[in-house]
Scaffold this active site. Structure first.
Site, PDB file in Angstrom:
ATOM      1  N   THR A 129      74.466  55.872 126.861  1.00 44.21           N
ATOM      2  CA  THR A 129      75.227  57.137 127.412  1.00 44.21           C
ATOM      3  C   THR A 129      75.564  57.992 126.133  1.00 44.21           C
ATOM      4  OG1 THR A 129      77.457  55.786 127.042  1.00 44.21           O
ATOM      5  CG2 THR A 129      76.243  55.746 129.128  1.00 44.21           C
ATOM      6  N   GLY A 130      75.193  57.608 124.889  1.00 43.51           N
ATOM      7  CA  GLY A 130      75.655  58.520 123.647  1.00 43.51           C
ATOM      8  C   GLY A 130      74.332  59.515 123.556  1.00 43.51           C
ATOM      9  N   ALA A 131      74.461  60.453 122.722  1.00 43.87           N
ATOM     10  CA  ALA A 131      73.391  61.623 122.415  1.00 43.87           C
ATOM     11  C   ALA A 131      72.195  60.938 122.197  1.00 43.87           C
ATOM     12  CB  ALA A 131      73.816  62.504 121.584  1.00 43.87           C
TER      13      ALA A 131
ATOM     14  N   ARG B 122      84.100  48.811 130.336  1.00 46.71           N
ATOM     15  CA  ARG B 122      84.269  50.065 131.406  1.00 46.71           C
ATOM     16  C   ARG B 122      83.352  50.622 131.817  1.00 46.71           C
ATOM     17  NH1 ARG B 122      86.912  54.626 127.707  1.00 46.71           N
ATOM     18  NH2 ARG B 122      84.755  54.887 127.067  1.00 46.71           N
TER      19      ARG B 122
ATOM     20  N   CYS C 168      68.840  61.014 109.986  1.00 48.31           N
ATOM     21  CA  CYS C 168      67.986  61.779 110.537  1.00 48.31           C
ATOM     22  C   CYS C 168      67.508  62.879 109.451  1.00 48.31           C
ATOM     23  CB  CYS C 168      68.942  62.646 111.555  1.00 48.31           C
ATOM     24  SG  CYS C 168      70.670  63.188 111.087  1.00 48.31           S
TER      25      CYS C 168
ATOM     26  N   GLN D 270      72.761  71.449 108.814  1.00 50.39           N
ATOM     27  CA  GLN D 270      72.745  70.354 109.785  1.00 50.39           C
ATOM     28  C   GLN D 270      73.718  70.712 110.941  1.00 50.39           C
ATOM     29  OE1 GLN D 270      72.519  67.023 106.127  1.00 50.39           O
ATOM     30  NE2 GLN D 270      73.104  66.371 108.338  1.00 50.39           N
TER      31      GLN D 270
ATOM     32  N   LYS E 269      72.233  59.322 101.170  1.00 50.99           N
ATOM     33  CA  LYS E 269      71.470  58.759 101.956  1.00 50.99           C
ATOM     34  C   LYS E 269      70.155  59.314 101.936  1.00 50.99           C
ATOM     35  CE  LYS E 269      74.894  57.978 105.593  1.00 50.99           C
ATOM     36  NZ  LYS E 269      75.451  58.397 106.963  1.00 50.99           N
TER      37      LYS E 269
ATOM     38  N   HIS F   6      68.061  69.947 112.780  1.00 51.68           N
ATOM     39  CA  HIS F   6      68.572  70.251 111.046  1.00 51.68           C
ATOM     40  C   HIS F   6      67.490  70.912 110.597  1.00 51.68           C
ATOM     41  CE1 HIS F   6      71.705  67.792 111.928  1.00 51.68           C
ATOM     42  NE2 HIS F   6      71.491  66.533 111.443  1.00 51.68           N
TER      43      HIS F   6
END
Length: 412
Positions: free
Chosen positions: A81-83, A109, A200, A227, A286, A316
């Site tokens: 359900t997230g992006a 939930r 990413c 970004q 990163k 980005h």
């Protein structure tokens, strides 16, 4: 996943006759099935309309159609359900993967609710449980690093464990766990049960850097990133949208901020993730750490990044400057980028054509342009601009391509 006797017979048949009608441009394979715990043997359909089947993969399959004979796989997505999770499901809809069953796992939930999953239909969300997730062949984790640390190995380890492809940073720097961009080091997935998806920003930049490194042997990298708000997920996009609306409507002079360190509308913020002792942020480090690991470079290979959040929704952008060991040839660099899988050269400045978030959003390929010889490094330097959809190339698409690579090398 093991081939069955039926699969072996189909392999022999496909190489012994032309009854299946293969051609260089497109082909289809007759489908035959057997069942074993919801798995069935199928043959994929490959066509130019499949954006997740690269031209290189299609060419290989045309030359050796037996590569496309595989067992169907059951797939689980945690965090659908997230992006990023939503994009994983969308990529699976367009993938060459033969998915026998798609399962969506969520919190207590959300359990019992339904999610539209495109060609897979409406799927009821199941409460996450390690034992249930292990029933899948492959599980995509689009959740927090803490969740991954707690559950990823439990899902993947031991006899009968699922392959886990984790989108968080939890395992990226573990020397025993592959960190993969399939076009660069896909061979690292062979035999692995837990795969880390890169940050990413790193994944987008390396799509352009890798073909140039092979050509000129990159000596050092200097990167600046711009970004989008969606790098902070749906809450980041919501904060940008609501803040922009509030300022433009005159409700406030300066937008509120809860997700970002400062208000993002009409602003840029040179701060993404936590600051480290060396003055860089973790987001910037990163890029350094992951570039070295994915490309097999020494631990002291020089990579420096400055990461900036800008008020755009998606995709980005990166300015990249490289010093090389070999003298650069700009035209040779253009040719290498044109031929590189997952890269689209957009470099016609006379007609104002260059990479932009507006054109890269929603696209699988990373756009590269503004290619020029560096004024700083002269004959031994290149500068260029890269834009990629970080929810796709930098996350969901890369994860699904990892799974495709693992099917191809027999790990799934």
């Amino acid at each position: 996943m093991k081939f069955s006797t039926t699969a072996a017979l189909l392999l022999a048949a496909s190489t012994a006759s032309t009854a299946f009608g293969f051609s260089p441009s497109s082909f289809s394979i007759a489908k035959r099935s057997t069942h074993n715990h919801h798995r069935h043997l199928t043959k994929n359909i490959v066509s130019s309309s499949n954006p997740l089947m690269s031209s290189q993969t299609a060419a290989t399959a045309t030359a050796n159609p037996s590569l496309l004979v595989m067992n169907a796989i059951s797939v689980g997505v945690v965090g659908a359900t997230g992006a990023v999770g939503k994009e994983i499901v969308d990529c699976l809809n367009k993938s060459s993967l033969d998915v026998s069953q798609l399962r969506i796992f969520g919190s207590e939930r959300s359990a019992g609710t339904t999610r539209n999953a495109g060609k897979f239909g409406d799927i009821t969300v199941e409460p996450f449980d390690v034992a249930t997730a292990r029933e899948c062949d492959v599980v995509f984790l689009a959740v927090s690093g803490d969740f991954a640390l707690e559950h990823a190995k439990a899902i993947s380890e031991g006899e009968g464990g699922a392959v886990v492809i984790d989108n968080s940073s939890a395992f990226r720097y573990d020397k025993d766990i592959p960190l993969v961009v399939p076009e660069i080091n896909g061979e690292c997935t062979k035999g692995a049960k837990l795969i880390a998806n890169p940050n990413c920003t790193t994944a987008i930049g390396l799509m352009a850097l890798w073909p140039l490194h092979k050509l000129f042997k990159v000596k050092r990298v200097i990167m600046s990133t711009y970004q989008a708000a969606s790098g902070a997920g749906q809450p980041g996009m919501d904060e940008l949208q609501e803040g922009t609306r509030a300022v433009l409507s005159g409700e406030v002079k300066v937008a509120e901020n809860k997700i970002f360190a400062h208000p993002l509308p009409f602003n840029v913020i040179p701060h993404i993730d936590k600051f480290q002792e060396n003055g860089y942020t973790k987001e910037e480090m990163k890029v350094t750490w992951e570039t070295r690991k994915i490309c097999g470079l020494p631990d002291d290979f020089p990579v420096s990044c400055t990461a900036v959040r800008i008020p755009t929704y998606r995709a980005h952008s990166e300015t990249i400057i490289v010093e090389t060991e070999l003298p650069v040839d700009v035209e040779a660099a253009r040719k290498a980028l044109e031929e590189a899988p997952g890269v689209k050269l957009v470099d016609d400045v006379k007609n104002n054509l260059y990479p932009m978030p507006l054109t890269a959003t929603g696209q699988y390929d990373v756009e590269v342009g503004r290619l020029r010889k560096s004024l700083v490094f002269g004959d031994y330097g290149l500068e260029f601009f890269v834009v990629g959809d970080q929810l796709l190339r930098g996350a969901a698409l890369n994860a699904v391509l990892v799974a495709e690579e693992m099917v191809k090398n027999g790990s799934l």
